[in-house]
Design a protein around this motif. Structure first.
Motif, PDB file in Angstrom:
ATOM      1  N   SER A  57      -3.367  31.492  14.525  1.00 23.62           N
ATOM      2  CA  SER A  57      -3.357  30.272  14.858  1.00 23.62           C
ATOM      3  C   SER A  57      -4.811  29.868  13.720  1.00 23.62           C
ATOM      4  O   SER A  57      -5.848  31.023  13.389  1.00 23.62           O
ATOM      5  CB  SER A  57      -4.181  29.326  15.728  1.00 23.62           C
ATOM      6  N   TYR A 117       4.403  33.934  17.637  1.00 21.89           N
ATOM      7  CA  TYR A 117       4.140  32.519  18.587  1.00 21.89           C
ATOM      8  C   TYR A 117       2.625  31.648  17.288  1.00 21.89           C
ATOM      9  O   TYR A 117       1.501  32.909  16.723  1.00 21.89           O
ATOM     10  CB  TYR A 117       4.053  32.751  18.976  1.00 21.89           C
ATOM     11  N   PRO A 123       0.871  28.611  17.989  1.00 23.79           N
ATOM     12  CA  PRO A 123       0.893  27.961  18.889  1.00 23.79           C
ATOM     13  C   PRO A 123      -0.459  26.556  17.778  1.00 23.79           C
ATOM     14  O   PRO A 123      -1.505  27.174  16.790  1.00 23.79           O
ATOM     15  CB  PRO A 123      -0.842  28.704  19.840  1.00 23.79           C
ATOM     16  N   GLY A 168      -0.963  22.005  17.633  1.00 21.99           N
ATOM     17  CA  GLY A 168      -0.594  20.440  18.328  1.00 21.99           C
ATOM     18  C   GLY A 168       0.903  20.131  17.891  1.00 21.99           C
ATOM     19  O   GLY A 168       1.911  20.301  16.694  1.00 21.99           O
ATOM     20  N   ASP A 169       1.449  18.721  17.809  1.00 25.11           N
ATOM     21  CA  ASP A 169       2.156  18.224  18.380  1.00 25.11           C
ATOM     22  C   ASP A 169       2.196  17.866  16.104  1.00 25.11           C
ATOM     23  O   ASP A 169       3.140  17.931  15.360  1.00 25.11           O
ATOM     24  CB  ASP A 169       2.273  16.715  18.283  1.00 25.11           C
ATOM     25  N   LYS A 184       3.721  20.612  14.030  1.00 23.82           N
ATOM     26  CA  LYS A 184       5.269  21.171  14.245  1.00 23.82           C
ATOM     27  C   LYS A 184       6.242  21.807  12.784  1.00 23.82           C
ATOM     28  O   LYS A 184       6.215  22.177  12.767  1.00 23.82           O
ATOM     29  CB  LYS A 184       5.154  20.207  15.339  1.00 23.82           C
ATOM     30  N   PRO A 202       6.792  28.211  16.759  1.00 25.96           N
ATOM     31  CA  PRO A 202       5.820  27.390  17.443  1.00 25.96           C
ATOM     32  C   PRO A 202       5.448  27.563  19.016  1.00 25.96           C
ATOM     33  O   PRO A 202       6.764  28.083  19.287  1.00 25.96           O
ATOM     34  CB  PRO A 202       6.610  25.660  17.488  1.00 25.96           C
ATOM     35  N   TYR A 203       4.444  27.671  19.291  1.00 24.67           N
ATOM     36  CA  TYR A 203       3.892  27.598  20.598  1.00 24.67           C
ATOM     37  C   TYR A 203       3.273  26.824  21.508  1.00 24.67           C
ATOM     38  O   TYR A 203       2.383  26.483  20.898  1.00 24.67           O
ATOM     39  CB  TYR A 203       3.701  29.245  20.713  1.00 24.67           C
ATOM     40  N   ILE A 204       3.768  25.633  22.237  1.00 19.45           N
ATOM     41  CA  ILE A 204       3.693  25.201  23.253  1.00 19.45           C
ATOM     42  C   ILE A 204       2.324  25.800  24.109  1.00 19.45           C
ATOM     43  O   ILE A 204       3.298  26.151  25.242  1.00 19.45           O
ATOM     44  CB  ILE A 204       4.512  24.092  23.885  1.00 19.45           C
ATOM     45  N   LYS A 257       0.067  26.341  27.509  1.00 27.67           N
ATOM     46  CA  LYS A 257      -0.708  25.652  28.427  1.00 27.67           C
ATOM     47  C   LYS A 257      -1.689  24.732  28.205  1.00 27.67           C
ATOM     48  O   LYS A 257      -2.101  25.437  27.518  1.00 27.67           O
ATOM     49  CB  LYS A 257      -1.393  27.018  29.109  1.00 27.67           C
ATOM     50  N   ILE A 258      -1.171  23.609  28.440  1.00 23.81           N
ATOM     51  CA  ILE A 258      -2.405  22.339  28.474  1.00 23.81           C
ATOM     52  C   ILE A 258      -3.102  22.338  29.540  1.00 23.81           C
ATOM     53  O   ILE A 258      -3.579  22.621  30.871  1.00 23.81           O
ATOM     54  CB  ILE A 258      -1.900  21.187  28.593  1.00 23.81           C
ATOM     55  N   ARG A 317      -6.770  17.434  29.537  1.00 24.01           N
ATOM     56  CA  ARG A 317      -6.543  16.009  28.495  1.00 24.01           C
ATOM     57  C   ARG A 317      -7.938  14.863  28.527  1.00 24.01           C
ATOM     58  O   ARG A 317      -8.289  14.854  29.046  1.00 24.01           O
ATOM     59  CB  ARG A 317      -5.385  15.184  28.363  1.00 24.01           C
TER      60      ARG A 317
END
Ligand code: TRP
Length: 338
Positions: free
Chosen positions: A10, A145, A147, A149-150, A153, A179-181, A183-184, A187
């Motif tokens: 990233s 992967y 990682p 954010g939206d 993408k 793309p790797y989402i 673990k959030i 927020r």
């Protein structure tokens, strides 16, 4: 024999200060990633040039960002941390991939459209071809992967298309990344405007807490945090719809102390918002203190910083140059005699 780990990569543009939101929402969880993945993180300083910066600020921010990542727990022995411009292969592959990225594809990028609208006086070539450089950043390391954010993408999708196109033309060269989402984590929202995310590049305001903020500034920002007093009910209760400001402070407090929302409600039963905000401010100060101290220590230790940059760039270059040599050969460039 050691099992080979999947590769993850990233990039982070050094254009704003890292915030409490970036830490609690993301970076905090990255240290443990290194157990599972072979991780590359780089400071995307070449990408930062697509908008105007004060040169001294960019230089400082790039190093500060690197120091802060280390201070947040990214062990440089277990991760490859480097500055993008220290690995020339990024710019080199970026050029080649520009020649395999279509004008139409670049024109369709949402981020390009947004940014050129917002910076109408500086719609430069770099802003337009940014996604080919980003594709190079990624493909050089053959990651599994990425990682993101939206907002990024679409760029990763384009990277896949470019890689596929190149592979079809010249035989398998690039691994097709996914793309790797992530673990959030928590927020974290703006303290003054709890309906929008605490963002990295917004103007300095009291709604945003930065990793390097002084304790007294953090305390002040939390004292002034919005708590939706208009509902009339002045108690600490988790109700994100009705009381987004309080919910945000509870999220932050929970992330810093490990307490549950129930426990927090009990702890502040019968107290006003004032006590609660002070407590959240104190928890944040204690969470950020070791990070700020370690990052400042690293920034002052020029020798350590240099070694960090040098080792990272060497590790990254080794992998990146392998991919670049393959690409040069496949497209027909004459190998340089070294
Ligand atoms: N474009 C990303 C951003 O603006 C930063 C970035 C540059 C990046 N190169 C990358 C992210 C490669 C992931 C992979 O946030």
């Amino acid at each position: 024999m050691e099992e080979t780990k999947k590769v993850m990569l990233s990039g982070i543009k050094p254009t704003g200060d890292l915030t409490l939101g970036s830490y609690l929402g993301a970076i905090k969880n990255w240290a443990e990633r290194a157990e599972q993945f072979d991780c590359y993180y780089f400071m995307a300083d070449l990408h930062a040039l697509t908008t105007r910066n004060n040169p001294a600020d960019l230089r400082r921010r790039t190093l500060e960002q690197l120091a802060q990542y280390v201070a947040c727990g990214l062990d440089p022995e277990k991760n490859t941390l480097f500055i993008q411009s220290h690995v020339p292969a990024h710019a080199e592959l970026g050029w080649v991939l520009n020649c395999y990225t279509m004008f139409g594809e670049l024109s369709r990028m949402t981020q390009f459209k947004d940014k050129s609208r917002k910076n109408a006086d500086n719609v430069n070539g770099g802003l337009f071809t940014y996604p080919s450089l980003m594709a190079a950043d990624i493909l050089l390391y053959q990651p599994d992967y990425v990682p993101v954010g939206d907002d990024q993408k679409q760029h990763v999708e384009l990277t896949r298309d470019i890689a596929q196109r190149f592979n079809n033309l010249y035989s398998d060269t690039f691994k097709i990344p996914e793309p790797y989402i992530p673990k959030i984590g928590a927020r974290v929202m703006d303290l003054q405007d709890p309906l929008s995310k605490m963002s990295k590049s917004d103007d300095v305001g009291t709604g945003r807490v930065c990793l390097m903020d002084k304790p007294e500034d953090i305390a002040r920002k939390f004292k002034r945090a919005v708590t939706d007093s208009e509902t009339g009910e002045r108690c600490v209760r988790y109700a994100p719809e009705e009381k987004p400001g309080v919910a945000n402070l509870m999220q932050i407090y929970a992330a810093c102390t490990g307490r549950s929302f129930d426990a927090i409600e009990d702890e502040f039963a019968g107290h006003g918002y004032g006590d609660f905000k002070t407590a959240v401010g104190e928890a944040v100060i204690e969470t950020l203190r070791p990070i700020r101290e370690e990052a400042s220590r690293i920034m002052k230790d020029k020798g350590y910083l240099e070694t960090l940059c040098k080792n990272g760039a060497e590790k990254a270059s080794y992998i990146a140059n392998k991919t670049l040599r393959k690409v040069y050969k496949k497209v027909g460039l004459v190998p340089a005699v070294r």
